[in-house]
Design an enzyme around this catalytic site. Sequence first.
Site, short mmCIF file in Angstrom:
data_model
loop_
_atom_site.label_atom_id
_atom_site.label_comp_id
_atom_site.label_asym_id
_atom_site.label_seq_id
_atom_site.Cartn_x
_atom_site.Cartn_y
_atom_site.Cartn_z
N ASP A 1 31.05 -25.99 1.13
CA ASP A 1 31.07 -27.07 -0.04
C ASP A 1 29.97 -28.20 -0.15
O ASP A 1 29.68 -29.12 -1.77
CB ASP A 1 32.01 -28.10 -0.23
CG ASP A 1 32.94 -28.58 -1.69
OD1 ASP A 1 31.44 -27.56 -2.58
OD2 ASP A 1 33.70 -29.16 -1.67
N GLY B 1 40.39 -40.36 -5.81
CA GLY B 1 40.00 -38.43 -5.06
C GLY B 1 40.86 -37.98 -4.99
O GLY B 1 41.91 -38.08 -5.61
N GLU B 2 41.24 -37.06 -4.03
CA GLU B 2 42.15 -36.55 -3.83
C GLU B 2 43.30 -36.97 -3.44
O GLU B 2 44.96 -36.84 -4.32
CB GLU B 2 41.89 -34.88 -3.12
CG GLU B 2 42.94 -34.20 -2.92
CD GLU B 2 42.47 -32.19 -1.96
OE1 GLU B 2 42.71 -31.83 -1.71
OE2 GLU B 2 41.78 -32.63 -1.50
N LYS C 1 38.40 -45.51 0.43
CA LYS C 1 39.16 -44.21 0.46
C LYS C 1 40.73 -44.75 0.77
O LYS C 1 40.71 -44.90 1.84
CB LYS C 1 38.37 -42.67 0.72
CG LYS C 1 37.58 -42.67 -0.28
CD LYS C 1 36.70 -40.50 0.94
CE LYS C 1 35.67 -40.27 0.64
NZ LYS C 1 35.38 -38.82 0.48
N GLU D 1 42.55 -43.46 -5.33
CA GLU D 1 41.93 -44.37 -5.57
C GLU D 1 40.68 -44.23 -4.41
O GLU D 1 41.06 -44.43 -3.67
CB GLU D 1 42.14 -45.73 -5.90
CG GLU D 1 42.95 -45.51 -7.37
CD GLU D 1 44.45 -44.86 -6.76
OE1 GLU D 1 44.79 -44.95 -5.61
OE2 GLU D 1 45.31 -45.08 -8.22
N GLY E 1 36.44 -44.68 -8.99
CA GLY E 1 36.48 -43.01 -8.91
C GLY E 1 37.99 -43.18 -8.15
O GLY E 1 38.56 -44.18 -7.64
#
Length: 989
Positions: free
Chosen positions: A751, A635-636, A658, A639, A633
């Site tokens: 969140d 992330g902000e 991360k 990778e 995936g």
Amino acid sequence: MDFFGGIRHFLFLHVLINGIFTTLEAKEEVLLDMKATGVDLGWLPWSPNQGSRWEVTQKSLNGSQFYTYSICNVGERDQDNWLRTTFIQRRPSVSRVFVELQFIVRDCHSFDGDSLTCKETFNLFVSEADADVGTTFHKGQFKKVATIAPDEVANKMEMHINTETKVVENLSQMGFYLAFQDIGACVALLSVRVYYKTCPATTKSLALFSETVAGGESQPLKEVIGRCVDNAYSEDVPRIHCAMDGEWMVPVGECQCNPGFEEVEGSCKECQPGFFRAEGSNDKCEPCPANSQGQKSGASFCPCVDGFYRATTDPITGPCSGLPSAPRDLVARHSQLSPSELVLFWQPPENTGGRNDITYSVECQRCEGSLCQPCGERIRYNPANTGLTDTKVSVSELDPYFNYTFTVEVHSGVSVFASEATARSVRPPASATLVTSLHYTDPPKITSMRLVDRDSTSLSLSWDISPRPRVQSQTIRYELAYRKKDNKLDVTTVVVLKLEKSSVQISDLSPGTAYLVKVQALGTDGSRGVSSLEEQFETLSEGHLNKTAVILAAAVAGAILVFILVVIFLLHRRKRNAHTRQGPEDTYFSSPEQLKPLKTYVDPHTYEDPNVAVLKFATEIHPSHITKQKVIGAGEFGEVYRGILKGPGKKEVAVAIKTLKPGYMEKQRQDFLSEASIMGQFSHQNIIRLEGVVTKFKPAMIVTEFMENGALDRYLRDHDGEYSSHQLVGMLRGIAAGMKYLSEMSYVHRDLAARNILVNTALECKVSDFGLSRVLEDEPEGTYTTSGGKIPIRWTAPEAIAYRKFTSASDVWSFGIVMWEVMAFGERPYWDMSNHEVMKAINEAFRLPAPMDCPSAVYQLMLQCWLQDRSKRPRFGDIVSLLDKLLRSPDSLKTIADFDPRVSIRLPSTSGSDGSPFRSVSEWLESIKMSQYSENFTRAGVVTMDQVLQMKNEDIKNIGVRLPGHLKRIAYSILGLKDQTSTLSVFAV
């Protein structure tokens, strides 16, 4: 005129007997056979003027009776002569019959003289009835089927038999009559046979199909559902089509024999002992592979014989492998690079057990005398001590004068069974053991010197050496030299001491004086090691002891005072927090004995240097211990990888990694690592676990435990309808337990959503993603106020949207949305409504409806979480208690909340998302997220929305929809489509 007289008539019968075929094909079912009956059929002749009528003639041959009907009035005008059969009953499924006629027609030119009305044709009629009307005859009730004309006519010398077959369609009543109308011909009916066609019972592709009546012009292909023969199965329902001519056509789907069975002449027979047939194979039974045996018939695989195994990655149909033998010729050599390093070499095992996935592992024990213990993390292996494919490894950081025992074990894909074999005392893992030691010839080096104690006249010192010898085998001697730092005399006095231990107490020194000291190790052969640097140590002055006592007493008193103040502060804070958010509903939701844990969350943003917070709450990991395997995936900040964490002396752990992408700003790096500072403070089975961080190397990384099933919302969408309500509530209980832990640490997530819940293979749910989270301020409201940033509207409480004030109560609102997502198998909350529509609906008291099959008790808890007054919402402790009660009482989950498919599925009654009618079945299926069944509908011939509206639950099952959740979604959608409302809104404007 005698048409059938004399010899000619006999010759005619002879031709008749030998000419009429009597064979019936298996696909024809006869309703009437004039010739085969052999008796007077009693057919009814009728003529309006009571003139000449059809006559029956009987002939006998070889003891068998033959009857014919004939008429020959060619010399009379206005002929209208009828011959009606008896009542012919039909089967309800027969709507189409065949009428086969054999007849002779006289050539009009063969008559002597004038024939006034001679014809060479006659007519066939039919009349339906629900019961036999006897001799009553009304020709107006008959409708014409066909005009019968001969291919060849007869004359005085030759007789020609004609055969005609006509079809009578659309029969619907209990039975029917046939009638033959003569309008002036000379005709003889030799045979009338009425039959219908069937597709006979058959077996095709191991599927049984029953006998089926063939269809007609309106249904040229009639679909027939079959069933698999015994000991066979089919992924799709086997089907075939019966054609009009009684032939089977267009088979769809096929059956396969169950594992352990093979096809033999259209049936499934068991495999004999010593043979097997695996699942998904269309082949015959195969002999058992090497090192396996099948002692029973009907085997789907052959178990391995004792001492042989299959790896988890080996196919069940493959051979079995043995355990490898031990490595050979294990030796150790001193490394030329470092005196503290050994290199181990060995030869591969003589017998690999028939495998090529051989690896090695090395274990080390250090022995001092008779006491042995693992070497631990202090030694280093290159390249590693496990998973070795080469037959050598270097071991460094070893101490001299110790005995080391190295054990090299060999592994293969089946070595996992070695431990099981050991437990059964069958065979231990194969290994080779070497005992060796390391000796140095040079004296050791002094690495550090420290002050142990001092007073006004003495100094107590000790020091470390490298490498450290084993004291029992060798005594190291030392030479220590010391002198005063500031010697006012012209002569410097150096005192030299010879010592046999790594410590000394130097006495008779001057008070308040600095001394310079250095130490050197001595070898047994007189050699000298590297001397330490001169280090300065100072004796105490004579008045220092009194000052020290006073300072120590003051420090103790101050510490006691600080401890008392901290205790008073904590008790006051706990008392105040215990009264926060108290309201009239608290007695319903919570127990007054609830207390917060002693540990309280610390906001990393309060640290002046964020790097200090990271080092305080997270463990630094060396990047060499991390192996990246696959990008899973983005992330902000960069990778996200799946990988392996292998710390020194520890087992491999699957992790998620991360990374911080290159080109970042320092602020981005601090924000990236702040999530690790947050996670590092938590320790709970339902909170994602932080393994550590990489901050001293690039790229920076956050390493967490790996959750195999990924995000909860996507996982539920991929497994729609596969889990029971009890299992779903179990997932919710885990999420609630994690949130209870966070709330008790005075922490707000902000969140909470199913996308931020991760799931492992045990369906254990863990709260993750702390990017928006903040600590609760120490105030009665317990809120966090933010001046900007994005808010996840669909999951956020109304007061948090309006005033940007977040509390544990706003997290409870979000948890209610997560409950809805879970019970709806990952459906998007509020469907395709915009954020503005969502906020407007909530402010107008709209709440999400109950998902399909949602237990009433669970939906009631959702509604409690969505109360407008946040003080009346339950706390996470109350939620955990309630979910525990539901799980302990499964019957409480059987009562289902009311479900409105029109609201819950968000379908206009007969329209797509733009209000226009669905243009195709595939478009409709896509709108309800059931596109995977498009081919099923097409194969079943359901290609228009009108056909969809006619479907029932049984029809949906028959096309291959098996999952209960999918079946209900499609059925409820069809129910919504049948509603005549042209538009549908979730809430009234």
